[in-house]
Design an enzyme around this catalytic site. Structure first.
Site, mmCIF file in Angstrom:
data_model
loop_
_atom_site.group_PDB
_atom_site.id
_atom_site.type_symbol
_atom_site.label_atom_id
_atom_site.label_comp_id
_atom_site.label_asym_id
_atom_site.label_seq_id
_atom_site.Cartn_x
_atom_site.Cartn_y
_atom_site.Cartn_z
ATOM 1 C CG ASP A 34 -35.419 -38.161 -16.764
ATOM 2 O OD1 ASP A 34 -36.300 -39.198 -18.080
ATOM 3 O OD2 ASP A 34 -34.064 -39.796 -16.446
ATOM 4 C CG ASN A 35 -32.391 -40.713 -19.526
ATOM 5 O OD1 ASN A 35 -31.507 -40.753 -18.125
ATOM 6 N ND2 ASN A 35 -32.105 -42.160 -19.768
ATOM 7 N N GLY A 40 -35.261 -36.562 -11.038
ATOM 8 C CA GLY A 40 -34.146 -34.851 -10.187
ATOM 9 C C GLY A 40 -32.606 -35.951 -10.046
ATOM 10 C CG ASP A 68 -29.960 -47.574 -2.214
ATOM 11 O OD1 ASP A 68 -29.186 -46.674 -3.452
ATOM 12 O OD2 ASP A 68 -29.880 -48.012 -2.729
ATOM 13 N N GLY A 69 -29.705 -43.713 -3.047
ATOM 14 C CA GLY A 69 -28.790 -42.886 -3.696
ATOM 15 C C GLY A 69 -27.624 -43.530 -3.921
ATOM 16 N NE ARG A 72 -23.359 -38.032 -13.872
ATOM 17 C CZ ARG A 72 -24.734 -38.866 -14.449
ATOM 18 N NH1 ARG A 72 -24.156 -39.872 -15.300
ATOM 19 N NH2 ARG A 72 -25.554 -38.382 -13.705
ATOM 20 N NE ARG A 124 -29.595 -35.211 -15.525
ATOM 21 C CZ ARG A 124 -29.080 -36.184 -15.808
ATOM 22 N NH1 ARG A 124 -30.094 -36.667 -16.587
ATOM 23 N NH2 ARG A 124 -28.758 -36.630 -15.617
#
Length: 438
Positions: A201-202, A39, A74-75, A125, A132
């Site tokens: 996932d990419n 995620g 930590d995002g 972005r 994905r």
């Protein structure tokens, strides 16, 4: 960017008007191993806006803080990786390669712990969609066919509406994503781009270059080069990218199998990958060599070219750019190109074959050079150029980031005032390494 409210929104400090921020769940195969739920651990989707072409572009902040999928993270994104994504997104777009785009990067004094404490940043972005392969895998492996169908229907209606008329729209979706992925892999190979982390996932459902981490552009040509220091097994080496692209399409096909209905129909959708890849790469390589026609032995000419490049570790970008200066009747014009080779005799022998091949189609030096310069970039985002810009930005001087962006937005132009940016990398650059923390 002089609007303080916009700056605050793009820094992740306040929402944009009418936005409904969310983080998406997905799963994925990482380095070939099923990793389960992942995620958007450090990405927040703000919403979408109208694009100039009449479509929509999603706006996403990367590094704005923790999300429901941050797990133990930590995002945050460090300034180093944010600048790398910002610059390479725009560099790839200018090269004509499908990619997510970068709108802004905002630095911060806040620190995050990676291998060491580093200052952070937020990069904005954009893409028509950030869905994905792993988005589909998530619902398949969690045995939630209703959500799998909802996602597939969303992708088809929103991005592939022409497939609604197909006898089996889900099979047609897989076939089209397979085609786009094959073309993307060919485009990466043709400019020497290495993604570094081709996990499912990419991989973009739209065939875009997505998630810039430990990427690199080939310098001293080595088909087995691994740009990601974390990739100890070399799964994502330069010469493995095409087959990994195919592997990832199979992973997507597995996820879509319940919707497609049969193994045979799924395999049929995947079967065209190699043909699409081969045809696209052949087309791109012919253009890079200024060849306007197809001849029976062209594959031998190309194989011999890559063999002498590998033997002398010739700089990939410089070779193809300099090749446009070769003249049919004057070997003296080869000097700069020839000097790239340790084995000059090997180059001379190949150049003789190349000239003979050019004469078969009555190639003209001037028009051929113009055509070759239009597809062989003079400027790519070499790691040392990015590192120089990053080090200045860490001291709050973003001027080099701005200069690099200006250069990379016009990669095929001569730009004599910036010629040093196209030179061979300095000796100190050999020690640069990028990893999954990049």
């Amino acid at each position: 960017m002089s609007d303080e409210e916009l700056v605050q929104a793009l820094a992740g400090n306040r929402p944009l008007p009418n936005s409904a921020p969310l983080a998406a769940v997905y799963s994925g195969h990482q380095f070939g191993v099923w990793a389960g739920q992942l995620g958007d651990g450090r990405a927040i989707l703000l919403g979408d806006v109208a694009a100039r072409d009449g479509g929509r572009m999603e706006l996403q902040l990367k590094g704005a803080g923790a999300t429901p999928y941050s797990r133990m993270g930590d995002g945050r994104a460090v300034l180093r990786s944010s600048i790398r994504e910002y610059l390479c997104s725009e560099a790839m777009a200018a090269l004509g390669i499908p990619t997510s785009r970068a709108l802004a990067v905002i630095g911060s004094d806040q620190l995050a712990m990676r291998e060491r404490p580093e200052t952070t940043a937020v990069v904005t972005r954009m893409a028509p969609s950030f869905v994905r392969f792993g988005s589909f895998e998530h619902w398949y492996y969690n045995n939630q066919p209703e959500n799998l169908k909802t996602l597939a229907d969303y992708a088809i209606a929103g991005f592939y509406p022409e497939l609604l008329a197909a006898a089996n729209p889900y099979q047609a979706l897989l076939a089209e994503v397979t085609r786009r992925t094959a073309h993307l892999m060919a485009q990466w190979q043709a400019v020497g781009f290495m993604h570094g982390v081709m996990n499912t996932d990419n991989m973009s459902i739209l065939g875009l270059t997505l998630d810039y981490g430990p990427y690199g552009f080939m310098e001293a040509y080595d088909p087995g080069h691994i740009c990601n220091h974390t990739d100890q097994q070399g799964r994502y080496a330069y010469n493995k990218q095409p087959q990994i692209g195919h592997w990832n399409c199979f992973a997507l096909g597995q996820a879509l199998l319940p919707l497609i209905g049969s193994v045979e129909a799924t395999e049929a959708a995947l079967a065209s990958y190699q043909a699409h890849y081969d045809k696209k790469l052949d087309e791109l390589l012919h253009a890079k060599l200024g060849l306007a026609t197809q001849q029976a032995d062209d594959d031998k000419l190309l194989d011999a070219m890559f063999a002498i490049m590998q033997a002398s570790h010739v700089d990939f970008t410089l070779f193809f750019r300099q090749l446009g200066n070769l003249r049919l009747d004057d070997a003296g014009g080869d000097s700069a190109l020839r000097d790239l080779f340790i084995d000059r005799a090997a180059f001379d022998a190949w150049a003789l074959q190349y000239r003979t091949r050019l004469k078969l189609e009555n190639s003209q030096d001037q028009s051929r050079k113009l055509a070759m310069d239009a597809c062989n970039p003079k400027y790519v985002l070499r790691n040392y150029l990015a590192q120089t810009a990053i080090e200045q930005a860490q001291n709050k001087d973003f001027s080099e980031v701005g200069k690099l962006l200006e250069i990379l937005e016009n990669p095929f132009d001569e730009q004599p005032q910036h010629a040093k940016y196209s030179a061979l990398p300095p000796d100190w650059a050999r020690g640069l390494e990028v990893s999954c923390s990049s």
